[in-house]
Design an enzyme around this catalytic site. Structure first.
Site, PDB file in Angstrom:
ATOM      1  N   CYS A  72      -2.511   5.289  12.022  1.00 47.79           N
ATOM      2  CA  CYS A  72      -3.840   5.091  11.438  1.00 47.79           C
ATOM      3  C   CYS A  72      -4.453   3.754  11.887  1.00 47.79           C
ATOM      4  O   CYS A  72      -4.848   3.643  13.038  1.00 47.79           O
ATOM      5  CB  CYS A  72      -3.741   5.232   9.919  1.00 47.79           C
ATOM      6  SG  CYS A  72      -5.307   5.693   9.182  1.00 47.79           S
ATOM      7  N   HIS A 119      -0.473   9.621   8.221  1.00 50.11           N
ATOM      8  CA  HIS A 119       0.587   8.770   7.654  1.00 50.11           C
ATOM      9  C   HIS A 119       1.866   9.565   7.370  1.00 50.11           C
ATOM     10  O   HIS A 119       2.061  10.004   6.232  1.00 50.11           O
ATOM     11  CB  HIS A 119       0.110   8.192   6.318  1.00 50.11           C
ATOM     12  CG  HIS A 119      -0.963   7.175   6.430  1.00 50.11           C
ATOM     13  ND1 HIS A 119      -0.710   5.828   6.506  1.00 50.11           N
ATOM     14  CD2 HIS A 119      -2.306   7.299   6.477  1.00 50.11           C
ATOM     15  CE1 HIS A 119      -1.848   5.162   6.589  1.00 50.11           C
ATOM     16  NE2 HIS A 119      -2.836   6.037   6.569  1.00 50.11           N
ATOM     17  N   GLU A 128       4.733   8.460   6.922  1.00 46.10           N
ATOM     18  CA  GLU A 128       5.578   7.706   5.983  1.00 46.10           C
ATOM     19  C   GLU A 128       5.222   8.018   4.529  1.00 46.10           C
ATOM     20  O   GLU A 128       5.959   7.670   3.621  1.00 46.10           O
ATOM     21  CB  GLU A 128       5.469   6.195   6.271  1.00 46.10           C
ATOM     22  CG  GLU A 128       4.179   5.520   5.831  1.00 46.10           C
ATOM     23  CD  GLU A 128       2.971   5.832   6.719  1.00 46.10           C
ATOM     24  OE1 GLU A 128       3.109   6.610   7.676  1.00 46.10           O
ATOM     25  OE2 GLU A 128       1.883   5.301   6.429  1.00 46.10           O
TER      26      GLU A 128
END
Ligand code: GLN
Length: 191
Positions: free
Chosen positions: A78, A170, A172
């Site tokens: 990002c 994302h 994560e």
């Protein structure tokens, strides 16, 4: 293997957690000299203007490209993807300009237009990858050395160029660790 997470601003903790879950030490990186300890670096999501300014202040805008030249791999998620790009539209923060891509910041709109979706990633095979997009950029143009690994509505959102990896979204923040595993494999095969 040692993979650092650039810890100037953004979702540092989530990346470190995911890396540790894969058995990798994940030191926080703030200073140029700390880059010597790592084979790979993750630039997290956050605010690219803030991270970019702090990178310049700490001298990382010069130190990161030097380490990449020596073989360090970088994965930008990002805001991290924006910082790796050659060009950014929609307000350009200080960029590393390491990857031959043009990105459009906030391409899907404002915070309220954030969304989650499932992406087909042929390199990973099934099942589709669950992806979280938060005020995400998209890739608008890619150079000849760039491999697109996944697209959404015809625009690339996961791409690789040599030792550089970027995603608009994302991983994560989801439960699927395949993008991080792919990044570790990139580092291993380069070693
Ligand atoms: N919109 C942010 C920027 O332009 C990126 C958002 C994110 O990293 N989740 O820097």
């Amino acid at each position: 293997m040692n993979v650092g997470v650039l810890a100037l601003q953004g979702d540092v903790i989530e990346h470190r957690k995911m890396l540790r879950g894969l058995g990798v030490e994940a030191p926080e990186i703030r200073l140029p000299e700390e880059l010597a300890r790592v084979d790979g670096l993750i630039i997290p999501g956050g605010e690219s203007t803030t991270i970019g300014k702090l990178m310049v202040e700490f001298g990382l805008d010069r130190a990161i490209p030097v380490r990449v030249g020596q073989g360090m791999a970088v994965y930008g998620t990002c805001a991290g993807m924006i910082l790796l790009a050659r060009t950014a539209r929609g307000g350009e923060p200080p960029l590393l300009r390491l990857m031959d891509i043009t990105v459009e910041r906030n391409a899907y709109g404002r915070q309220v237009d954030s969304f989650e979706t499932d992406l087909d990633v042929p390199a990973f095979g099934p099942p589709p990858l669950h992806a979280v997009f938060i005020r995400a950029p998209v890739i608008e143009e890619v150079g000849p050395g760039v491999t697109v690994l996944a697209s959404l509505n015809g625009r690339p959102v996961l791409a690789r160029q040599g030792r550089l990896l970027v995603s608009s979204f994302h991983p994560e923040l989801a439960q699927d660790d395949r993008v991080h595993r792919y990044f570790l494999e990139m580092i291993r095969s380069a070693a």
